[in-house]
Motif scaffolding. Structure first.
Motif, PDB file in Angstrom:
ATOM      1  N   HIS A  27       3.240 -52.465 -18.381  1.00  0.00           N
ATOM      2  CA  HIS A  27       2.914 -53.873 -18.160  1.00  0.00           C
ATOM      3  C   HIS A  27       1.437 -54.105 -18.457  1.00  0.00           C
ATOM      4  O   HIS A  27       0.602 -53.261 -18.156  1.00  0.00           O
ATOM      5  N   ASN A  75      -1.788 -57.192 -18.298  1.00  0.00           N
ATOM      6  CA  ASN A  75      -2.211 -58.471 -17.739  1.00  0.00           C
ATOM      7  C   ASN A  75      -2.790 -59.287 -18.889  1.00  0.00           C
ATOM      8  O   ASN A  75      -3.906 -59.052 -19.328  1.00  0.00           O
ATOM      9  N   PHE A 131       4.279 -59.169 -27.530  1.00  0.00           N
ATOM     10  CA  PHE A 131       4.843 -59.811 -26.337  1.00  0.00           C
ATOM     11  C   PHE A 131       4.794 -61.315 -26.547  1.00  0.00           C
ATOM     12  O   PHE A 131       4.040 -61.810 -27.383  1.00  0.00           O
ATOM     13  N   GLY A 140      -2.458 -63.164 -21.538  1.00  0.00           N
ATOM     14  CA  GLY A 140      -2.121 -64.586 -21.604  1.00  0.00           C
ATOM     15  C   GLY A 140      -3.188 -65.397 -22.311  1.00  0.00           C
ATOM     16  O   GLY A 140      -2.910 -66.361 -23.002  1.00  0.00           O
ATOM     17  N   ASN A 165       3.729 -64.846 -25.214  1.00  0.00           N
ATOM     18  CA  ASN A 165       2.714 -65.312 -24.273  1.00  0.00           C
ATOM     19  C   ASN A 165       3.374 -65.910 -23.029  1.00  0.00           C
ATOM     20  O   ASN A 165       4.282 -66.719 -23.141  1.00  0.00           O
ATOM     21  N   PRO A 166       2.918 -65.518 -21.833  1.00  0.00           N
ATOM     22  CA  PRO A 166       3.572 -66.004 -20.610  1.00  0.00           C
ATOM     23  C   PRO A 166       3.420 -67.514 -20.411  1.00  0.00           C
ATOM     24  O   PRO A 166       4.150 -68.094 -19.618  1.00  0.00           O
ATOM     25  N   LYS A 182      -1.146 -63.188 -16.676  1.00  0.00           N
ATOM     26  CA  LYS A 182       0.069 -62.820 -15.958  1.00  0.00           C
ATOM     27  C   LYS A 182       0.457 -61.418 -16.382  1.00  0.00           C
ATOM     28  O   LYS A 182       0.174 -61.021 -17.512  1.00  0.00           O
ATOM     29  N   TRP A 183       1.141 -60.704 -15.490  1.00  0.00           N
ATOM     30  CA  TRP A 183       1.616 -59.371 -15.850  1.00  0.00           C
ATOM     31  C   TRP A 183       2.886 -59.512 -16.665  1.00  0.00           C
ATOM     32  O   TRP A 183       3.817 -60.185 -16.256  1.00  0.00           O
ATOM     33  N   ILE A 184       2.909 -58.891 -17.840  1.00  0.00           N
ATOM     34  CA  ILE A 184       4.118 -58.922 -18.655  1.00  0.00           C
ATOM     35  C   ILE A 184       4.415 -57.528 -19.179  1.00  0.00           C
ATOM     36  O   ILE A 184       3.513 -56.717 -19.351  1.00  0.00           O
ATOM     37  N   SER A 185       5.683 -57.320 -19.452  1.00  0.00           N
ATOM     38  CA  SER A 185       6.111 -55.989 -19.883  1.00  0.00           C
ATOM     39  C   SER A 185       6.030 -55.865 -21.394  1.00  0.00           C
ATOM     40  O   SER A 185       6.341 -56.802 -22.126  1.00  0.00           O
TER      41      SER A 185
END
Lengths: 488, 183
Positions: B155, B157, B68, B159, B70-71, B48-51
């Motif tokens: 951002h 990508n 970050f 996970g 984890n999504p 997933k895309w995360i900032s």
């Protein structure tokens, strides 16, 4: 008839256990087999019982949740009466169990006990060893700290090397995309239900076969095992020269088991519980993860394998090893049992034991790893920068600041990844030093991009001072030749 | 032991009973295999895309540690859901985001800005600033995440834990690469 006796008979009439128990207890064992060499199997079983009891006691408090496991271990260690002691007993019990199981296996191998008709007893034993190691690894994971976290990372990375299904295997091992709560939960299920359940079943069958087939007789050179005569010969031996298992042989087992339990308790009391080390927070990267003692040899092997051999080695060798152990009694089920007549077997055993010992020893001080803080914590010995020029002294600063020390020791401190540099000037000339620093090679990174020309000059000048008094500096043979031929 | 076993009505019934149990057992157990295999998902599902936050935390020319969540976090994950990574800002809009995991066996690599090297504490893997393998047992460079810049934030990508089996891309060594001083 006393009350006690009546009570006993009330139960016996319903349970009907007296007959089989008496058979098992009084079955004759060869006199020479009632030996101190034969006590390791029962000690392993005793340790298994200890692990089950202490494991249940720990499970009363332990929380198998990624978010709370570490805190529950902390509670056991610091806030509960004898919590620390039970953790220590379980941890040391595990160490002793792996050790005793290995010794038991070596003894059984040396005494040829895997031969006919005890092949299946050995094969079950091989799987019991694997399960014991499985318990040790999963147990290390339940101690959910930094070592457990990064240990799982190593496990996942090994899994990922399996061709084709590596990716799915990683997710299966971790219970999701990353090492997290789901990973701990599945290792808890393995450590508490799956492996111990199977191990108990296998232990029961293993002991059943030992009782039914009789304990292995003391090997004598020239007493050959043959499938068609062995059982009869064994019965004649126990009839002629046998003693009842209880009490003639059992007392030694009892003494040894009690001594082992006492040793576990003493170790637990003196050395205390294992960890937990830091919290399993992956963002704390200032960590040097290391496996528990019994996997150090593997940790060392993984450091020394060349990259091209690594994947085939990790994936194929364990399978071959297990196959060889399982096949051993089927291939060599007959013949000599005595170690006097089995030189290859004994040499093999010694080779494996020495290799494991050496790799384990290397694993305790990891010479292949850079020492991450050597550059900032180990100063250059003052005598090395005494009486040197400012440029050379500047080189010593470059040497420290560019983390050379993390891999190279001087004055006995620093990393062991690369060679010690105390006498580097006797081995490399100025040109060679410059080339090595800038281009790297021989497992050293190239520093060409990271050093300015003045830094390189200073560093090399400093390195050129590195030779013991009285030793001449290295000379380049071709340069000398050129010089000689240039002269008229 | 009987010499020959005639097929009596009761033997037949027992046989049918065994078969019946087998059918019921299989009918129940087969779907459960799906339960056991549920962590296995199609490639890309675990991304997933995360900032990673505002661009200005990453000064140009430097490599900084970022982290970050984890999504795919679950409540019981606790701090294990946090994931660190190394962000190298090559130029204003050019980045490299490296996974923390060594390409050898997944240990956390550390960045040394003075010597511009990543070093791994486990088996001594070393990487250059651009993620290329410098020395030690890794057979490739560091794993990288795909990145994009949106609304002034970086951002990535991410996970899935990067491993050799994952589609994490190989770091391409362009230009001078390994031997920077050679003409």
């Amino acid at each position: 008839m006393s009350r006690l006796k009546r009570l006993y008979e009330w139960f016996e009439m319903r349970l009907q256990l007296e007959g089989p128990v008496k058979d098992a207890a009084l079955h004759p064992v060869p006199t020479k087999a009632a030996s101190w060499w034969y006590v390791f199997g029962s000690a392993a079983a005793t340790l298994l019982m200890l692990q089950i009891v202490t494991g249940i006691l720990l499970a009363l408090i332990y929380v198998p949740s990624g978010a709370e496991a570490w805190k529950s271990l902390d509670e056991l260690n610091n806030h509960l009466y004898l919590g620390w002691f039970l953790r220590a007993m379980h941890g040391w019990g595990s160490n002793f169990m792996v050790a005793v199981v290995l010794i038991h296996m070596c003894q059984v191998f040396t005494f040829g006990a895997y031969k006919f008709p005890r092949e299946l007893t050995w094969i079950l034993g091989v799987f019991m060893l694997l399960m014991t190691l499985g318990m040790a690894f999963t147990g290390q994971v339940l101690r959910f700290d930094q070592d457990a976290y990064w240990g799982l990372g190593i496990g996942a990375s090994i899994m990922s090397r399996v061709p084709l299904i590596g990716g799915p295997l990683v997710n299966l091992l971790l219970g999701g995309p990353i090492i997290a709560g789901a990973t701990l939960s599945r290792f808890f299920a393995l450590h508490v239900f799956v492996i111990p359940g199977t191990l108990l079943l296998f232990t029961a069958l293993h002991i059943w076969m030992v009782i039914k087939l009789g304990i292995n007789e003391w090997p004598m050179p020239g007493r050959i095992v043959r499938r068609d005569t062995y059982v009869q010969e064994y019965h004649e031996l126990t009839k002629k020269d046998g003693i009842p298992f209880v009490p003639d042989a059992l007392w030694k087992d009892l003494f040894f088991s009690a001594a082992v339990l006492a040793a576990v308790a003493v170790c637990a009391f003196v050395f205390g519980p294992y960890g937990p080390s830091g919290q399993p927070d992956p963002t704390i990267i200032q960590t040097v993860p290391k496996p528990d003692f019994f996997f150090l040899w593997l940790y060392a092997v993984l450091a020394y394998l060349p990259p091209s051999l690594e994947t085939p080695f990790i994936l194929i060798v364990p399978v071959l090893g297990i196959c060889a152990l399982v096949a051993l009694p089927l291939v060599a089920g007959e013949g000599e049992k005595s170690w006097h007549r089995r030189p290859v077997a004994i040499l093999l055993l010694v080779t494996v034991a020495v290799s494991l010992g050496v790799f384990t020893h290397l694993g305790t001080f990891t010479p292949w790893s850079p020492i991450m803080d050597a550059w900032s914590s180990d100063p250059v010995p003052p005598k090395m920068i005494h009486d040197v020029s400012p440029l050379e002294r500047q080189g010593a600063v470059v040497f420290q600041a560019k983390q050379c020390r993390n891999c190279h020791s001087i004055g006995g401190t620093g990393g062991l990844r690369g060679p010690a540099l105390d006498d580097v000037a006797t081995r490399l000339t100025e040109d060679q030093l410059i080339r090595q620093v800038l281009q790297g090679g021989g497992n050293m990174p190239a520093y060409g991009k990271n050093l300015s020309p003045p830094e390189t000059t200073a560093l090399v000048r400093f390195l050129e001072t590195m030779r013991p008094p009285g030793h001449p500096p290295a000379v380049d043979a071709t340069q000398q030749e050129q010089k000689a031929s240039a002269q008229p | 032991m009987s010499e020959e076993k005639p097929v009596t009505r009761r033997w037949l019934l027992m046989g049918i009973g065994v078969a019946f149990n087998a059918i019921v057992g299989v009918a129940i157990a087969v779907p459960v295999i799906g339960y056991l295999l549920s962590p296995i998902k199609k490639k890309g599902t675990y991304y997933k895309w995360i900032s990673l936050g505002k661009l200005d935390q990453f000064p140009e020319g430097q490599t900084r540690l970022a982290d970050f969540v984890n999504p795919f976090e679950r409540p019981q994950d606790g701090e294990t859901a946090n994931t660190p990574c190394w962000v190298r800002r090559v130029s204003a809009d050019k980045f490299q985001v490296f996974a923390i995991n060594c390409a050898h066996l997944g240990c956390p690599v550390r960045w040394f800005p003075q010597s511009e090297l990543f070093m791994c504490p486990c088996h001594g893997g070393v990487y250059y600033a651009d993620g290329a393998r410098a020395s030690g047992p890794p057979e490739r460079g560091l794993f990288t995440y795909d990145y994009k810049v949106a609304n002034g934030e970086l951002h990535i990508n991410a996970g899935q834990m990067p491993t050799l089996a994952d589609q994490a891309k190989l770091v391409t060594i362009t230009g001078k690469g390994k031997s920077p001083c050679l003409g």
